[in-house]
Enzyme design. Sequence first.
Site, PDB file in Angstrom:
ATOM      1  N   CYS A  73       1.895  -1.550  -8.697  1.00 40.93           N
ATOM      2  CA  CYS A  73       0.385  -1.968  -9.021  1.00 40.93           C
ATOM      3  C   CYS A  73       0.049  -1.801 -10.361  1.00 40.93           C
ATOM      4  O   CYS A  73      -1.120  -2.250 -10.767  1.00 40.93           O
ATOM      5  CB  CYS A  73      -0.512  -1.014  -8.215  1.00 40.93           C
ATOM      6  N   CYS A 196     -11.564   1.320   0.550  1.00 33.02           N
ATOM      7  CA  CYS A 196     -10.242   0.755   0.207  1.00 33.02           C
ATOM      8  C   CYS A 196     -10.592  -0.511  -0.598  1.00 33.02           C
ATOM      9  O   CYS A 196     -11.439  -1.153  -0.202  1.00 33.02           O
ATOM     10  CB  CYS A 196      -9.511   0.606   1.235  1.00 33.02           C
ATOM     11  N   SER A 197      -9.985  -0.765  -1.711  1.00 29.31           N
ATOM     12  CA  SER A 197      -9.905  -2.242  -2.208  1.00 29.31           C
ATOM     13  C   SER A 197      -9.225  -2.992  -1.083  1.00 29.31           C
ATOM     14  O   SER A 197      -8.346  -2.734  -0.203  1.00 29.31           O
ATOM     15  CB  SER A 197      -9.010  -2.352  -3.486  1.00 29.31           C
ATOM     16  N   LYS A 318     -12.248  -1.908  -6.597  1.00 30.62           N
ATOM     17  CA  LYS A 318     -12.767  -2.133  -5.150  1.00 30.62           C
ATOM     18  C   LYS A 318     -13.685  -3.271  -4.920  1.00 30.62           C
ATOM     19  O   LYS A 318     -13.679  -3.984  -3.804  1.00 30.62           O
ATOM     20  CB  LYS A 318     -13.569  -0.678  -4.892  1.00 30.62           C
ATOM     21  N   HIS A 322      -8.562  -6.528  -6.143  1.00 35.53           N
ATOM     22  CA  HIS A 322      -7.252  -5.933  -6.545  1.00 35.53           C
ATOM     23  C   HIS A 322      -5.878  -6.760  -6.301  1.00 35.53           C
ATOM     24  O   HIS A 322      -5.493  -6.233  -5.342  1.00 35.53           O
ATOM     25  CB  HIS A 322      -7.422  -4.678  -5.995  1.00 35.53           C
TER      26      HIS A 322
END
Lengths: 375, 375
Positions: A73, A196-197, A318, A322
């Site tokens: 990531c 969570c994204s 977020k 992402h």
Amino acid sequence: MTPITAGSGRSLTDLFVEAAKQALDDSGAHRVDSIYVGNMMSGFLQNQEHLGALMATALGREGVPTYKVEGACASGGVAVNAAVKALLSGFEEIVLVGAVEKMSGYTTPEVTAGLMMAEDRLKVASTGVTFVGLNAMIAREYMHRYRVTHESIAQFPVLCHRNALDNPKAQFRKKIKIQDVLQSPLVADPLRLLDCSGIGDGAAAIVLAPKNVAKKFTDSPVEVAASTVASDTISLYQRPNITTFEASRQAADRAYKLAGVKPKDIDVLEVHDAFSILGVMALEDLGFAQKGSGTQLLGDGECSRDGRLPTNTFGGLKARGHPVGASGLYQVAELAMQLKNEAGKCQVPGARVGLAQSVGGIGSTVAIHILRGIN
Amino acid sequence: MTPITAGSGRSLTDLFVEAAKQALDDSGAHRVDSIYVGNMMSGFLQNQEHLGALMATALGREGVPTYKVEGACASGGVAVNAAVKALLSGFEEIVLVGAVEKMSGYTTPEVTAGLMMAEDRLKVASTGVTFVGLNAMIAREYMHRYRVTHESIAQFPVLCHRNALDNPKAQFRKKIKIQDVLQSPLVADPLRLLDCSGIGDGAAAIVLAPKNVAKKFTDSPVEVAASTVASDTISLYQRPNITTFEASRQAADRAYKLAGVKPKDIDVLEVHDAFSILGVMALEDLGFAQKGSGTQLLGDGECSRDGRLPTNTFGGLKARGHPVGASGLYQVAELAMQLKNEAGKCQVPGARVGLAQSVGGIGSTVAIHILRGIN
């Protein structure tokens, strides 16, 4: 940057070319000496590698050296770092760095399996644990060790969603409250949906050049004051303390030294809040708060755009979104807009120094960039 | 280098660590400032990315910056190039570059699909054409245009198999004759089984450092006299002439200039003979023969180890083996052994200058390295 959306129906090439053309037009650079492409999942999800030559061809720039750089990531941030070193080598003068990820259009199990490529497949991913699960372990341990409530941590996504309201390219432009986070569906205890994204498609690009060359193209270039990468163990179970990312600390320490600045000099900050707990930990690992006290900055309003440490000013992972391998480049591009006073409604007035932290895997790779407006 | 085998049953990490430890031991370097990993297919075949942090951890070297660099089958060569630029940037002094590919243990359709990630998935791979098919088109056109027989081209794999007899790490240590090639099973007309490299697992690694640092560790360092990468269109159908690889010509031209040498100065040559026709084309594109006359060098014996242009002295992709993302690094490591006079029974006496050509996709990425013994 392209807007980040789920269900774009667009190809990797289509996304990349939109961002790259914007960056090239914006920079005024006609020539490009090399192309660096950051991406994490195209081999797995799109069954497509060789993104260097693919994108060079799509841009009509074939001939130049091309590189795909991957660091999970953090691929976008790591690609910028590799490109900075290429410039310093003297081999190239004008470098296009782009990053792209297409995550939508696949089943949740497919994307979840793809994301687990950032952990050790044989020893960890094979157990069935997911990345949300790994981050839930971190959150649980953090809350226990430092007596921090979920309510406090939930301030992070609330901040991001508020900032994203002003970013026309953000994926989630919707104000949320702490109670919304705490009442959203449980994903991996204690993390809930709004911790969570999401899953999204997007691409971002920048053009890098030595200062003397950049000054030919713009009156307001942004200086890369530091670009660092550090690694840590590939797996969470190999760490003595899972509430800190040692790679983040190491990469940041080196970056502060290279740039000749301290945390107090940072005017605008972009951190890798793939999960709410990571946003809080980043504030600590980057030197803005003592361990266990990151949420106090949020409670005091210091991370708001009108606070002392404006954080994730375009919405962060977020709420801006992402698209994993591209996020590191969104951060750098957003910082550049801030330092050029071109951030629109997201602008932090008078921002001169910015820091971006991009995290790959479970803190196993971290790229840090410190940028400075040199007007 | 690890031996190249099909059905090794070994993991990516296991292969990489064997090669990396050999390289580190051989170099005498205790410290490593960064790790570059070349690989093409791990996301698709092993569902594993983030090879940088994975390998750093396996080597007990976590902390250092790590990079996975991908350029299809040229990944190994491109990784060396990226590492050379990192050294020149001044950020790093001792760099470990390794490359690994594990291709065995999967079905032929799986590996074939994985290899097609090097072409454009949406426009070309989706038609069902394979990489052997694309190379067969090149072979057919080449034979027609230049009136060259398959018999002449088949001299290339015969040469490679002869050289591999002396390489204990080669995958195929079996002498073959031209008639064996012409009578082997048809894969994609006109290419037959013995025109094609096989499927194998392997890893190779080298240690790079600036000259003044390298001299502390060895009396016989090998100089990287030139390291270049060039790209071409991602797809074969986009080329005006498919019997030449423009990226090969461009990368080689720049490399000769950087190194201050000409083709006649090359004492030992490693070319990317994934298919017999590519070996012949390389001799031409790199400036050793006029277009259409590459096979004459073979007929005259010039490419043999006792000829004027010893080529693929350890067996090349065809016989040493072609673990795709690692092959470019096998070439560089083999050249280094030649120039250090450590090539054993494969040694070319007195070799001083070597050139390696690594090709990604259908000539869409080419990395060239010119190495010089500096004893």
